[in-house]
Structures are given as structure tokens and as C-alpha cells.
Scaffold this active site. Structure first.
Site, PDB file in Angstrom:
ATOM      1  N   SER A  44       0.947  -1.397   0.293  1.00  0.00           N
ATOM      2  CA  SER A  44       0.341  -0.099   0.696  1.00  0.00           C
ATOM      3  C   SER A  44       0.631   1.174  -0.246  1.00  0.00           C
ATOM      4  O   SER A  44       0.219   2.219  -0.461  1.00  0.00           O
ATOM      5  CB  SER A  44      -0.988   0.068   1.098  1.00  0.00           C
ATOM      6  N   ASP A 351      -4.571   8.115   7.578  1.00  0.00           N
ATOM      7  CA  ASP A 351      -5.201   7.067   7.701  1.00  0.00           C
ATOM      8  C   ASP A 351      -4.615   5.974   9.183  1.00  0.00           C
ATOM      9  O   ASP A 351      -5.715   5.290   9.630  1.00  0.00           O
ATOM     10  CB  ASP A 351      -5.871   5.917   6.985  1.00  0.00           C
ATOM     11  N   HIS A 354      -1.869   4.887   7.411  1.00  0.00           N
ATOM     12  CA  HIS A 354      -0.390   5.503   5.910  1.00  0.00           C
ATOM     13  C   HIS A 354       0.135   6.601   6.360  1.00  0.00           C
ATOM     14  O   HIS A 354      -0.635   7.091   6.958  1.00  0.00           O
ATOM     15  CB  HIS A 354      -1.005   4.878   4.287  1.00  0.00           C
TER      16      HIS A 354
END
Length: 383
Positions: A44, A351, A354
Site C-alpha cells: 500500500s 488514516d 499510511h
């Protein structure tokens, strides 16, 4: 505690030289053509939309506002409010942002001449069978491990070049960002209470070997230029601070409030990875390898957030469902009930998992301008 530097402490190298194709060899410099394409593998931290295109069943809110609000003004599948490190690399090279490879299977016409992104949020360095054997496969967000991503690149390669000479010329002008990868292998283990001893003795060697094997596989396909990132300081991650909190104040670093043992583990992984990259460079002396020190590039934000413009601190998430660090595993960013800060640029964490675009930008700048990019063959900058 393990150091994040490799045993031989290789010096820094200005990564802009890598991007421009300049490499020092002894006392002279050999100039090659500037890079014209970029290929990215990982999770991610680098995914520009593959996870969203695959359905994002484990994390559907990635496709909802406020993701992407800062730069793109809409969700793009990036796990942030805006651009990622790979996007800033693309800007530095002067090419368009990388399209996710899976757009190919969704009828989206993309030109991959300038590169492609194979990274998938939740991806692991190790294959799902490793986690299945340990009874942890239920935790996986995706089965698109590093091996799967390499398979996608092999599928794409014939459309990039056909003859040996054509491929050699093409890959001499291509940069490969191999990672960050491995963080999820450890995340799944930590959140399922795997012991630190098993992580160090069973997981780290396997993860690092998978990264090294991936590089060797790409080298076998003609790839010549790598940037291989290490792990971030996970002890400063909001999700870890929330889910693995400790009642003992001694478990926290007094300088930054981060969990010392977890940061020490990240440093250990990075040390083992650098040793493997040194071995890889010895085995393939013509291949150019740069270690990207994500850990040191990021830890400075937590030591002194105000110095980098993070006026709202470094540990609390900008977007989340409340709690001491504004992270609630029952209310993810983008879901009803989640709160989002007015100015993400004042936060390190987006969040709870990240970083924000602002943090990514500073990490990328720290690499491109040379402070946190390390040439594995130990050649000093400007020598």
C-alpha cells in the site's frame, strides 16, 4: 538494539544521480542515458490503484472520500490523501504517474511504455502458502504477493521490448522500485501475536530472501537499475500504538512516544536487508542497486514534527474514528463516523496506517536529494 545502518556503513549517494543515469566508478564517472521508465512493486505504500481495481474487499473505504482529497480531488486507490513516494519519483524522472497494472484487465487503455505499477495494498513478500502453513492466511488482504506481481511484469515485458538488444537498451533506461515490501508480512504476524523471537528467526530471513530472489529474477529478465526500500519505523505507526499499546511507560521512546521494541525490529529487518543487497551487488557487479532508507527518512518527523511543518504532531491520524490517536479499527477512515482533519499537511499519519502526502513528499525528497539513499557498492558521493 540493532542499528538501521548496514554493517559496513555504506555512505550516502545523491539519488538524483541515479535518476539522471550518472554513476561513479573509482575516480571517473560513466554517463548513460536518462531514465525514461519506472516500474514499481510492493504494497500500500506504493499502490496507485491495483487493490481498488481488484475489489478492495478487505478495505473498501479506500475508494471513498476523503482518500485522494489533497492532490487528485477524488479517490484513486492510493492509501493516502494524495501522492505517494512512487509519484514523486515519477515527477523527478519526468514521466506520467504510473498506471496500475490491473487497469489492463479492466478494459482501460493504458500506455505502459513509461512504466507500470504492480504494487497492491496488503501484499506480502512471501506467498500465501507461508501464512497458510502458520494458520494466518485468514488475515491476508490479498493474494497478490511479490511473486504474483513479478508474474504480471513477465506478462507485460513482451509489449515493452522483443529482441535482446532492444530489451537491453530499454532496461538500461528503466528504474525499478522494489518495495517497500515485507511490512505486511510482519503486520499480519504481529496482530496475530506471533512472538518476537519467531519474527526474527523465521519471518525476517524468509522475507529478505524473497526480496533478494525477486531482484535476482528481475536481473535474469535484464533489469539493471534498482531502488530497494527498507521498512518504516513501525513503532511510530498509529495502528501499532493503538492495538499494541503498553501500560509500561518504559516501552515508549521518550524522544518521540513510539514503541521502542517495534522500531528496533524495523531496524533489524533493514540491517538484514542491506546485508542481502550487498551480497546481491557482489554477485551482480554490473547491476546498480540503491538502498532507500525509509526508516531514517521518516524517524526525524517523529523526533521533531514541528521542524517539518507537522504542527498537529506525528502520532495521531488525520482521518479516523477517534481514540487516543484518532484510530479506531471499528471505524476506518472513509466510513460513517470517521473524522478528518482540516489540513492533512500538518499530520504525518493519514488514516492510522499510511502517511500523508506531506510525509511522503519529505521522504521522497530525502531520497532524491541524497541524505537517505545508500549505494550498496560503497562508492562515496562525488568520489
Amino acid at each position: 538494539m540493532a542499528s538501521s545502518s548496514s554493517p559496513s556503513s555504506p555512505p550516502s549517494l545523491n539519488l538524483i544521480l541515479l535518476l539522471l543515469g550518472l554513476f561513479f566508478n573509482g575516480s571517473h564517472c560513466d554517463k548513460v542515458l536518462p531514465y525514461t521508465s519506472l516500474f514499481s512493486f510492493g504494497d500500500s505504500l506504493a499502490d496507485t490503484g491495483n487493490f481498488l481495481l481488484s475489489g478492495a474487499h478487505a478495505f473498501p473505504s479506500i475508494g471513498l472520500s476523503p482518500y485522494g482529497e489533497t492532490y487528485f480531488a477524488h479517490p484513486t486507490g492510493r492509501c493516502s490523501d494524495g501522492r505517494l513516494i512512487v509519484d514523486f519519483f515519477a515527477e523527478a524522472i519526468g514521466i506520467p504517474y504510473l498506471a496500475p497494472y490491473l487497469s489492463r484487465s479492466h478494459g482501460i487503455q493504458e500506455d505502459f511504455t513509461n512504466g507500470s505499477n504492480f504494487a497492491v495494498a496488503g501484499a506480502t513478500a512471501l506467498d500465501p502458502s507461508f501464512f497458510q502453513n502458520k494458520g494466518l492466511d485468514h488475515s491476508l488482504w490479498t493474494n497478490s504477493s511479490l511473486n504474483v506481481q513479478l508474474g504480471w511484469f513477465e506478462e507485460l515485458k513482451p509489449s515493452l521490448c522483443s529482441t535482446s538488444l532492444e530489451c537491453e537498451a530499454y532496461f538500461n533506461k528503466s528504474l525499478f522500485l522494489l518495495g517497500e515490501i515485507g511490512g505486511n508480512d510482519y503486520n499480519y504476524a504481529f496482530f496475530n501475536h506471533v512472538s518476537m523471537e519467531e519474527l526474527r528467526t523465521a519471518y525476517v530471513p524468509s522475507v529478505v530472501d524473497a526480496i533478494k530472489s525477486a531482484a535476482k529474477r528481475l536481473i535474469g529478465l535484464g533489469v539493471m537499475n534498482f531502488v530497494v526500500p527498507g521498512n518504516l519505523p513501525i513503532g511510530c505507526s498509529t495502528i501499532y500504538l493503538t492495538l499494541l499499546s503498553s501500560p509500561d511507560k518504559m516501552d515508549y521512546d521518550s524522544r518521540n512516544g513510539c514503541l521502542k521494541t517495534l522500531n528496533g525490529f524495523a531496524e533489524y529487518h533493514n540491517t538484514v536487508l542491506q546485508r542481502a543487497l550487498e551480497q546481491l551487488r557482489e554477485e551482480h557487479p554490473r547491476v546498480k542497486i540503491v538502498y532507500a532508507d525509509y526508516y531514517q527518512a521518516a524517524i526525524r518527523f517523529f523526533h521533531s514534527p514541528q521542524s517539518f511543518g507537522f504542527g498537529n504532531g506525528s502520532l495521531s491520524a488525520c482521518c479516523g474514528g477517534g481514540g487516543p490517536y484518532n484510530f479506531n479499527p471499528s471505524v476506518w477512515c472513509g466510513q460513517p463516523g470517521a473524522m478528518v482533519c482540516k489540513d492533512p499537511s500538518k499530520h504525518v499519519n493519514w488514516d492510522g496506517i499510511h502517511p500523508t502526502e506531506a510525509a511522503y513528499r519529505l521522504i521522497a525528497d530525502g531520497l532524491i536529494n541524497g541524505l537517505y539513499a545508500i549505494r550498496i557498492d560503497g562508492i562515496e558521493q562525488g568520489k
